[in-house]
Enzyme design. Sequence first.
Site, mmCIF file in Angstrom:
data_model
loop_
_atom_site.group_PDB
_atom_site.id
_atom_site.type_symbol
_atom_site.label_atom_id
_atom_site.label_comp_id
_atom_site.label_asym_id
_atom_site.label_seq_id
_atom_site.Cartn_x
_atom_site.Cartn_y
_atom_site.Cartn_z
ATOM 1 N N CYS A 164 -7.440 -23.109 12.937
ATOM 2 C CA CYS A 164 -7.504 -22.301 11.718
ATOM 3 C C CYS A 164 -6.114 -21.977 11.190
ATOM 4 O O CYS A 164 -5.965 -21.226 10.226
ATOM 5 C CB CYS A 164 -8.276 -21.004 11.975
ATOM 6 S SG CYS A 164 -7.549 -19.967 13.253
ATOM 7 N N HIS B 213 -20.508 -7.405 -22.626
ATOM 8 C CA HIS B 213 -20.698 -8.424 -23.660
ATOM 9 C C HIS B 213 -19.624 -9.507 -23.564
ATOM 10 O O HIS B 213 -19.921 -10.706 -23.606
ATOM 11 C CB HIS B 213 -20.668 -7.764 -25.045
ATOM 12 C CG HIS B 213 -20.728 -8.758 -26.161
ATOM 13 N ND1 HIS B 213 -19.593 -9.258 -26.767
ATOM 14 C CD2 HIS B 213 -21.770 -9.377 -26.760
ATOM 15 C CE1 HIS B 213 -19.940 -10.127 -27.692
ATOM 16 N NE2 HIS B 213 -21.256 -10.216 -27.714
#
Length: 797
Positions: A751, A421
């Site tokens: 990279c 919730h």
Amino acid sequence: MRWVRFFHEVGLEDVPLVGGKNASLGEMIRELSPLGVRVPEGFATTSEAYWHFLEHNGLKEAIARELGELDPEDPKALQRVSRRLRNLILKGEYPQDLREEILEAYRRLSEEAGEEEIPVAVRSSATAEDLPTASFAGQQESFLYVQGEADLLLHVKRAMASLFTARAISYRAHMGFDHLKVALSVGVQRMVRADDAASGVIFTLDPDTGHRGFVYLTAIYGLGENIVQGRVIPDGYYVHKETFREGFRAVVYRRLGAKELTLAFDPREGRLKNRPTPLYLRNRFALRDEEVLLLADWAMKIEDHYSKKRGSPTPMDIEWAKDGPTGELFVLQARPETVHSQKTPVLRVFRLLKRGEVLAEGLAVGEAIAMGRARVLKDPKEMDRFQEGEVLVTETTNPDWEPIMKKAAAIVTERGGRTSHAAIVARELGVPAVVGAVGATRSVPEGEEVTVSCAEGERGVVYRGRLPFEVEEIRPETLPRTRTRILVNVGTPEEALRTSLLPTDGVGLLRMEFVFASHVRVHPLALTRFETLPKEVRRQVEEVTEAYPDKRAYFVETLSQGIGLIAAAFYPRPVLLRFSDFKTNEYARLLGGHLFEPKEENPMLGWRGASRYYHPDYKEGFLLEVAAVRRVREEMGLKNLMVMVPFCRTPEEGEKVLEVMAEGGLRRGEGGLEVHVMAEIPSNVLEAEAFAELFDGFSIGSNDLTQLALGLDRDSERVAHLFDERRETVKRLAAMLIEKAHAKGKKVGICGQAPSDYPEFAAFLVERGIDSLSLNPDALLRTVREVAEVERRLGIG
């Protein structure tokens, strides 16, 4: 019947008659049951029955009077009015015709089930519910294991009365709905007895990031209220939609949840009761993979049908349960997802500029950062203590907490998972939340300023004090397009879903060792040689791998799932995976690793990368890495996954590695497999032509290339001041590699860290014609603009 409709008699066009929830159940029974989707039969009282009940008891005027004078921002007044209105309905009498129709429908339902009086679930379904713009999820009440005619009549009234809970009144006011234009239909559905089985929630997108490429499924033991109310942390499963539809039936990623409690009906006490879940069940997944895949198939069919019906893509929020006595799976309800489906595509990148003392941590919901004074509450009745802009810290939440949650800058709960919730409401409100933060109500000081960060991947953190952060907001379509391909570096599966939404061309570096450390945690040879381990080490490894009699299977499955989630998140864009590049001292820190790793004076220059893969002392470990890659490409269907060999000192080493890969069934060129090589040693540049004969491309590792070009140990603080990727030596090596590789028809990327840290270095590489830059996510947006400017200046693009 005038006041009652069976589910199979209604569809989506009947929302005004039976509300969103019941109309959806009817739609699925009518249209999707022929496709195999199982939905329990039942019936609904109509909205006309609700107005009939109010007229019979003269309640419309009282409701109008009470709500007309109400200030919905006054919590105490809200509670008072709610109590009075619900009592009026509960004291009301059924019109005789309505009473008879409800009982007649219940008798027919019981008769079809072959029982005298079956247990049913009584669920409320408002006529303004489950709309694409407002879900109303959890606003009204549901009742499980209702059995017998008298019990049914009582709970139908209780469901009607729940239209006037404080949270429902507040939600309608907040969303701009007229209270007297919203009616309530009550659904009565055959009970799916999940007490001794499982239940959960499915989203047809990732509920945190809104990534639409996945079905995300959660599962717990027992009835589903525990997952909805956030009392437990569920198991989580990801199924990739596109490859699933192509015939690759695989669970891409699984996450084991704590599943602390099991909710079941106690026949002796006649009520639902929570009991602790036994440890052996908590350590198992609640569903088999074939069950996950069946539910995912249903979820996609439901999403496809609703999207076609509504004329636009409609992600869905679905509840499911497994019947214990029969083992059958059922869909209990389905509604449109209302958070991400309503968002305009804006990238908001939060960056924490300084870290502090960690007070609590759990699962991150959202990706924002917020600050405020911590307010530790035990009960929603303490709402008077809570001020606008504070951080709510509590054990768990349910719909009664929503008036407080709407005022919160952030939410922290000790219990619950991503579909609890608290998580659902936090997403709807757009505030960060940390759920499953064990001990937070004790460790977060009442009244003290805190920073709640959900911008650090899966991990959500509560820091002491107000810490500086920045946020960049940008529309993807406003970013310039570049000729140079812009890729991103990814370390862990948890950050992949969020990072994949950035405007990139794929992943230029996925470090296998990061997935190793965070998910596998065991040295490969401790698994291949499990029986030879010393007793104490074997016990420790068994604790981690007890669900796998075959220890090799643990490695392959765990590693492949971590890699697979990343490849699926970016699919069909390429993902370049670097095989493991731990140094010996880092391998030794894995469980059991100290038994297999030599002690080296300088691990940075020792037994690492390619030299390990063909060596008899590690080859069997490398073959497990190869098997994991094959599983991702062949069983999951993620052919966008490519591989890269690090620290390959000579072309001869490259040949040996390719031979071992082929021995493991992974051959360059088969199924489009590309094999790249890191360019991080001067020999990779000076002998680039020979390496180009073996590999499909190069990726510059600027950190190691700088270290070896300048002859310094980057782990040594005494020479750290000399480490600089912008040195002329390093730049010449990079430029030489680009020229040689292009002459051989091979592409070059980078990279390493340098382009992310130094814009001028990125500009230099673009000027030299590099094919791609792979960047850290936090540097991506800035660097894209800089690259576009360099290309504009050079007249390329």
